[in-house]
Design an enzyme around this catalytic site. Structure first.
Site, PDB file in Angstrom:
ATOM      1  N   SER A 138       0.811  -1.207   0.000  1.00 52.07           N
ATOM      2  CA  SER A 138       0.000   0.000   0.000  1.00 52.07           C
ATOM      3  C   SER A 138       0.852   1.268   0.000  1.00 52.07           C
ATOM      4  CB  SER A 138      -0.951  -0.056   1.212  1.00 52.07           C
ATOM      5  OG  SER A 138      -1.888   0.984   1.186  1.00 52.07           O
ATOM      6  N   ASP A 154      -9.635  -2.621  -5.241  1.00 52.69           N
ATOM      7  CA  ASP A 154      -9.435  -3.672  -4.234  1.00 52.69           C
ATOM      8  C   ASP A 154     -10.158  -3.367  -2.923  1.00 52.69           C
ATOM      9  OD1 ASP A 154      -7.905  -1.686  -3.041  1.00 52.69           O
ATOM     10  OD2 ASP A 154      -6.029  -2.826  -3.020  1.00 52.69           O
ATOM     11  N   HIS A 213      -7.754  -5.158  -0.072  1.00 51.01           N
ATOM     12  CA  HIS A 213      -6.541  -4.358   0.020  1.00 51.01           C
ATOM     13  C   HIS A 213      -5.594  -4.814   1.131  1.00 51.01           C
ATOM     14  CE1 HIS A 213      -4.001  -0.862  -0.473  1.00 51.01           C
ATOM     15  NE2 HIS A 213      -4.109  -0.583   0.812  1.00 51.01           N
TER      16      HIS A 213
END
Length: 548
Positions: free
Chosen positions: A204, A452, A503
């Site tokens: 991320s 996501d 995610h």
């Protein structure tokens, strides 16, 4: 479920609760083994039997809010017992939040002007694996990946976890904590000890941090490593669900302290929570606006990437045998905020987003809105401009012909893309999400698109699908491999099971864990596209090139 966790955090008999919880989980897993294959290093065990073993040392970089934070100097008005107490991550965070919210708020806030520690307060990241392997004892993050690497020979000498204060801007991470100096030294040490180049695995926001670090490490204005430093020390980069071009939810968090998670509570319930909650919308906004990292996550690339009032390069993913599960509503424009006429005529898109925020944040202290969020046809000109390093559209990849960059991310989960705002005179700030608005692709005032669940597809995939395959942004021709993972959650698993593309929960995905272990062991994985990111990326690239 949440109420049980809160009870556990406030109850002194935590051992009893944990024992009961573990029993519940173990019994559930025995009935539903399908979503527990990745547990206990099963993937690593299988690969070890097939001859895979430790090859490259590994550096893990967690994402936003993933590192635990603890108090090293508490405010004079707060209890002295806060020393070394975690105010983020672990069950002690919940206890601090509910028993003394004012002190928790003081210690989680940064100085508005400097983006550094407030006077009389020191909060620092928790070191090593205990700082980021799990959020608390009930919520794993990197544990499954670490366990699977261990099965092929890895240990704390060959895995390094980068923990950092995710509230700070990249510049302040080096100023206050010397994060990048320490990381560069660690990478060089691992290469020296093991005689092998490292493999970075970043998740991320951690990928944004990693890309900034690589430019810093090379530059004479940073680590002074020179143009060959990355090629000498880095074997591969595994980008996991990287928010490479930003996320729209950072805009809503800064503007109104809201996002999908709060809007879906509904209007009436939201108002009740505002009245009763220790953490109101105003407090959330005040807190979020001190975290300069959120400004780094604002969408990058302008209208050419994200669209404007009348168009967007995004389109629904085509349906087919391998794509039937994709959530892909049509987008008629690229607005981040539809502001209702009764409030102001101020629809917000990627082109005017920063000017809009500057007007809204006037008098709120020094906000880091001077960073560049555009596009460059000649990114080499920005190699030594730190204001550009956070933007992969304006800087080139390191000159590293032997480097391979992998991009892994999930697709097929509704992801917030825009917000419907209304006025609220009771709120200190001008705008709040209209949670009663439900039309077309709007749910409770939030518009969704492909992604996501947190990062839209365009931010996840554009760079690896197109921009990093151009010579201007990849001068050495580093190998780029995109591997999309379909979001196929198991219905009984609270975290989605082995085949989720969510995610965060993708960190426990079977396909991802297998790929990461193989790469660390010196092997590779194949490219795999599910969505139509390639055609979208071609459209975005044409728009960017023609905009100059």
């Amino acid at each position: 479920m949440v109420s049980y966790f809160v009870y556990a955090s406030l109850n002194s008999d935590r051992a009893t609760f944990k024992s009961s919880f573990d029993l519940l989980v173990n019994n559930t897993l025995s009935v539903f083994p399908l979503f527990s294959v990745v547990d206990n290093g099963a993937v690593g065990t299988k690969l070890f039997k097939h001859g895979y073993k430790l090859e490259h040392p590994v550096v893990l970089i967690p994402g936003f809010v993933s590192t635990g934070l603890e108090v090293w100097q508490q405010h004079e008005l707060c209890s002295s017992t806060m020393h070394r107490t975690r105010v983020w991550g672990s069950i002690s965070m919940a206890k601090a939040f509910f028993t003394d919210f004012r002190c928790w708020f003081r210690h989680m806030s940064l100085n508005r002007s400097t983006g550094l520690d407030p006077e009389g307060i020191k909060v620092r990241p928790v070191d090593s694996f205990s700082g980021a392997a799990e959020f608390n004892e009930f919520y794993w993050l990197w544990n499954k990946i670490i366990d699977n690497l261990a099965k092929v020979g890895y240990d704390s000498n060959t895995i390094h976890m980068v923990t950092y204060d995710w509230r700070l801007s990249f510049v302040n991470l080096e100023i206050r904590d010397r994060l990048f100096t320490r990381l560069k030294t660690q990478v060089e040490l691992m290469k020296l000890i093991h005689s092998k180049k490292v493999v970075f695995m970043s998740h991320s926001y951690g990928t944004q941090l990693l890309l900034y670090f690589l430019k810093w490490a090379e530059s004479q204005q940073g680590g002074k490593g020179g143009d060959s430093w990355v090629d000498t020390h880095v074997h591969a980069i595994c980008n996991i669900a990287g928010s490479l071009l930003g996320v729209p939810k950072s805009f809503s968090a800064i503007l109104s302290g809201e996002m999908k998670d709060t809007s879906q509570l509904g209007g009436t319930l939201n108002e009740l929570l505002e009245f009763w909650s220790v953490s109101s919308r105003k407090q959330r906004v005040d807190l979020f606006r001190t975290w300069h990292s959120l400004f780094t996550m604002l969408p990058i690339g302008g209208a050419e990437v994200w669209g404007d009032d009348g168009s967007t390069p995004e389109e629904p993913s085509p349906q087919g045998a391998n794509r039937s599960n994709l959530f892909a509503p049509p987008l008629v424009n690229g607005l981040f905020a539809h502001v209702e006429e009764t409030c102001a005529d101020a629809n917000v898109n990627a082109a005017n987003l920063r000017n809009f925020l500057k007007n809204e944040l006037t008098g709120s202290g020094s906000m880091p809105l001077n960073m560049s969020f555009g596009y460059s046809k000649t990114p080499s000109a920005n190699d030594h401009n730190p204001l550009k390093w956070h933007n992969p559209l304006e800087v080139r990849l390191p000159y590293s012909p032997n480097l391979t960059i992998y991009s892994f991310y999930g697709v097929g989960k509704p992801t917030e893309r825009g917000f419907r705002y209304r006025c609220n005179q009771k709120f200190k700030y001008s705008f709040v999400i209209n949670t009663n608005y439900n039309e077309d692709t709007w749910i409770n005032g939030v518009r969704f698109s492909e992604g996501d669940g947190t990062v839209p597809l365009i931010s996840l995939g554009y760079l690896s699908a197109k921009q990093w395959r151009t010579r201007s942004h990849n001068p050495a021709g580093s190998k780029i491999i995109t591997h999309e993972i379909a979001h196929n959650p198991h219905w009984i698993s609270p975290r989605g099971g082995d085949f989720t593309g969510d995610h965060v929960d993708i960190l426990g995905n079977y396909v991802l864990n297998e790929a990461l272990v193989k790469i660390a062991c010196g092997s590779t994985v194949q490219q795999h596209f599910i969505s139509n990111i390639q055609s979208i990326s071609e459209a975005v690239y044409d728009r960017l090139e023609n905009s100059q």
